[in-house]
Design a protein around this motif. Structure first.
Motif, PDB file in Angstrom:
ATOM      1  N   ARG A  67      -6.822  -5.130  53.538  1.00  0.00           N
ATOM      2  CA  ARG A  67      -5.820  -5.626  54.483  1.00  0.00           C
ATOM      3  C   ARG A  67      -6.027  -5.006  55.857  1.00  0.00           C
ATOM      4  O   ARG A  67      -5.834  -5.656  56.888  1.00  0.00           O
ATOM      5  N   SER A  68      -6.427  -3.744  55.910  1.00  0.00           N
ATOM      6  CA  SER A  68      -6.701  -3.079  57.182  1.00  0.00           C
ATOM      7  C   SER A  68      -7.869  -3.757  57.898  1.00  0.00           C
ATOM      8  O   SER A  68      -7.818  -3.991  59.115  1.00  0.00           O
ATOM      9  N   GLY A 124      -2.795  -9.905  46.480  1.00  0.00           N
ATOM     10  CA  GLY A 124      -1.729  -8.932  46.631  1.00  0.00           C
ATOM     11  C   GLY A 124      -0.359  -9.460  46.251  1.00  0.00           C
ATOM     12  O   GLY A 124       0.654  -8.759  46.418  1.00  0.00           O
ATOM     13  N   GLN A 152      -4.247  -1.163  44.330  1.00  0.00           N
ATOM     14  CA  GLN A 152      -3.495  -1.115  45.571  1.00  0.00           C
ATOM     15  C   GLN A 152      -4.294  -0.460  46.683  1.00  0.00           C
ATOM     16  O   GLN A 152      -4.221  -0.878  47.846  1.00  0.00           O
ATOM     17  N   MET A 153      -5.064   0.554  46.355  1.00  0.00           N
ATOM     18  CA  MET A 153      -5.922   1.203  47.361  1.00  0.00           C
ATOM     19  C   MET A 153      -6.926   0.201  47.928  1.00  0.00           C
ATOM     20  O   MET A 153      -7.148   0.155  49.139  1.00  0.00           O
ATOM     21  N   LEU A 160      -6.618  -3.065  47.955  1.00  0.00           N
ATOM     22  CA  LEU A 160      -5.872  -4.057  48.725  1.00  0.00           C
ATOM     23  C   LEU A 160      -5.552  -3.537  50.119  1.00  0.00           C
ATOM     24  O   LEU A 160      -5.701  -4.251  51.112  1.00  0.00           O
ATOM     25  N   ASN A 161      -5.113  -2.279  50.206  1.00  0.00           N
ATOM     26  CA  ASN A 161      -4.777  -1.689  51.505  1.00  0.00           C
ATOM     27  C   ASN A 161      -6.001  -1.620  52.406  1.00  0.00           C
ATOM     28  O   ASN A 161      -5.919  -1.896  53.608  1.00  0.00           O
ATOM     29  N   SER A 162      -7.136  -1.234  51.842  1.00  0.00           N
ATOM     30  CA  SER A 162      -8.366  -1.158  52.625  1.00  0.00           C
ATOM     31  C   SER A 162      -8.770  -2.539  53.141  1.00  0.00           C
ATOM     32  O   SER A 162      -9.099  -2.698  54.320  1.00  0.00           O
TER      33      SER A 162
END
Length: 565
Positions: free
Chosen positions: A96-97, A124, A89-90, A92-94
């Motif tokens: 996505r940003s 995701g 998830q970390m 994915l968040n990076s």
């Protein structure tokens, strides 16, 4: 001198040269021309400067886009679904940003960013967003890349893709709601195919293991009475010839094989004998399989695996093969030649309706398709195994049957969970769950007050008994599996799954060295598996020994043997 005249004015006028006015006009023109030249020079200079600035800005923007795209590519390429969820998830968040930043700076028209976005959203689990981005892309660019990678011209590569993109085979270039569900199903098939072919060392072994899985796990039926989607076939465990061909090709695609479904020219829509699949193993010659029979098309004399071309050259080999099952071949050289031409014209017609979508996912280190299982599907998108049983009981309006239907619904949901576990490779756990639910269903059967409810319960117990036995077989617990298969055949001599139970038991006995007992079962197989038994009796089925099919849990009795009978 007349009054009112000014002498000085007259004197000046008389003293001016005749061409003085002309010189004054010429000077004015020169001044204006000079100014115009200065303006033009300024415009040219400004244009040059502006052009340089624009080129510099464009170069800088291109550099920034390339940098942002590369950063995004690296970020997406680090998203690995096999890692722990928090770590995944970390990442994915990076990623996505970075994606949102790139979209904000460079707009939505940048194809490369959108292509990476497809993989990012898919990883995701945001499948609808991934598909929406996919539908915005210029697919011709991606198709041309695929064509170049495979040595094909773009036109040759794109034609079958457009024809097969949608299940209805309409020439569209978008994925619509049914296609989204199909993509989810492919996620499920990816995990199934991975488990089936886990022990294979090459493409040829993968294709043969898939064929043997169909022989033991999918019950041949004679009509298209079931949902035609491949993931529904695997979940339900029974299918017609056309559905089996479709499913085999899709499973092959999910494990990296090229395969082409062949509808033989003589076959009519209601004819369930004319569906073959030609596979193209890397580093080996193509060959044909018949998933409905559960066998590769084999020369009965030499054991050679045959392709459409070899059958077109010598169709008598196919006739000799079918004769082993006591039947006549409906095909001659012309039919095989026409089928071969059809394959040659569309080298990518392998039911790869999402070939381009898959290419966009190649940036991911591991495809996260396995995450899209039936447990995560929204309501209405999964295939319920025993929905008819539940609905029938629910229709019985009396209070006692309403209570019974509620109890049965809860039990059947657990059974369906076990089926998904089984297909994902958790064989031992699935077998235990089946056994527990079988005991509960038998208790409910003893309490059933009307024959309709009892009949539904008996049918469900039949299903659960078979799924439990084959799960034990797949877990490599040989002795226990033999007992369960024998028990099934004794308790359900007319059961739905007798054909597959005989195949599995015969294979198990052959692996144990009890050849005579295995041969007796092979001789007794019904028509839909008669050829399978005949080839086993002749020792002509490659990869005869059942290979280990590990899944998501620890191996429960590994067996790496993959020889011949």
């Amino acid at each position: 001198m007349e009054e009112g005249k000014v002498p000085q004015q007259e004197q000046v006028a008389e003293d001016l040269p005749e061409d003085a006015g002309t010189e004054r006009i010429s000077l004015g023109r020169k001044v204006r021309l000079a100014i115009l030249l200065l303006v033009l020079a300024g415009v040219v200079t400004a244009t040059v400067v502006l052009k340089k600035q624009q080129d510099k800005y464009a170069a800088e923007r291109e550099r920034m886009l390339a940098e942002a795209t590369e950063n995004l590519r690296q970020a997406v390429g680090m998203v690995d679904p096999s890692e722990p969820r928090v770590r995944q998830q970390m990442k994915l968040n990076s990623a996505r940003s970075l994606y949102e930043s790139a979209r904000g700076k460079f707009g939505t028209e940048v194809q490369e960013v959108n292509r990476l976005g497809v993989a990012l959203f898919y990883a995701g689990g945001q499948l609808h967003q991934a598909v929406a981005l996919f539908n915005e892309l210029d697919l011709s660019e991606v198709v041309e890349e695929i064509g170049e990678a495979e040595g094909l011209k773009a036109r040759e590569a794109i034609a079958p893709f457009l024809l097969l993109l949608v299940k209805a085979e309409a020439a569209r270039d978008e994925i619509h709601p049914p296609g989204i569900q199909y993509l989810r199903g492919c996620g499920f098939l990816w995990g199934v195919g991975r488990n089936i072919t886990a022990s294979a060392n090459n493409d040829k072994e993968k294709a043969l293991l898939l064929c043997r899985w169909f022989a033991r796990h999918v019950l041949p039926t004679g009509a298209d009475v079931l949902p035609s989607d491949p993931y529904a076939v695997t979940l339900l465990g029974r299918a017609s010839a056309s559905q089996m061909a479709w499913t085999y090709a899709e499973l092959a695609r999910q494990v990296g094989l090229r395969a082409h479904v062949v509808v033989m020219p003589r076959s009519e829509p209601q004819d369930e004998t004319g569906y073959l699949v030609q596979v193209y193993p890397a580093g080996d010659d193509p060959f044909v399989v018949n998933p409905h029979w559960g066998v590769p098309v084999t020369d009965p004399g030499s054991g050679e695996l045959l392709s459409l071309r070899s059958l077109a050259e010598r169709p008598e080999r196919y006739a000799a093969l079918v004769a082993l099952a006591g039947e006549d071949s409906p095909y001659g050289a012309d039919e095989f030649r026409q089928a071969e031409l059809k394959v040659a014209l569309h080298p990518y017609a392998v039911f790869l309706r999402f070939l381009v979508f898959d290419r966009l996912l190649s940036v991911l280190p591991a495809c996260p398709r396995v995450a899209f299982d039936f447990a995560s599907l929204p309501q209405g998108e999964s295939v319920r195994l025993w929905e008819a049983c539940v609905n029938t009981l629910t229709d019985m309006a009396t209070p006692q049957y309403v209570r019974q239907s509620a109890m049965m619904r809860k039990g059947l949901e657990i059974i369906e969970q076990a089926r998904v576990m089984q297909l994902q490779g958790s064989y031992g756990s699935a077998a235990q769950l089946y056994k527990r639910q079988r005991a509960g269903l038998k208790k409910a059967l003893s309490q059933a007050e009307i024959e309709e409810a009892a009949a539904l319960l008996r049918e469900t117990i039949d299903d659960v008994s078979w799924f439990g036995a084959i799960s034990t077989y797949d877990s490599r617990a040989s002795e226990e599996a033999e007992n369960e298969l024998r028990t099934y055949l004794e308790e359900y001599p007319q059961g739905r799954w007798v054909t597959l139970a005989k195949v599995a038991l015969a294979d198990l006995l052959s692996e144990k060295g009890e050849r005579a007992a295995a041969e007796q079962l092979w001789k007794d197989l019904p028509r839909t598996r008669r050829l399978y038994g005949a080839l086993c009796l002749k020792g002509l089925l490659p990869m005869h020994a059942a290979a280990e099919e590990p899944g998501t849990e620890q191996p429960e009795g590994p067996n790496s043997q993959a020889g011949s009978s």
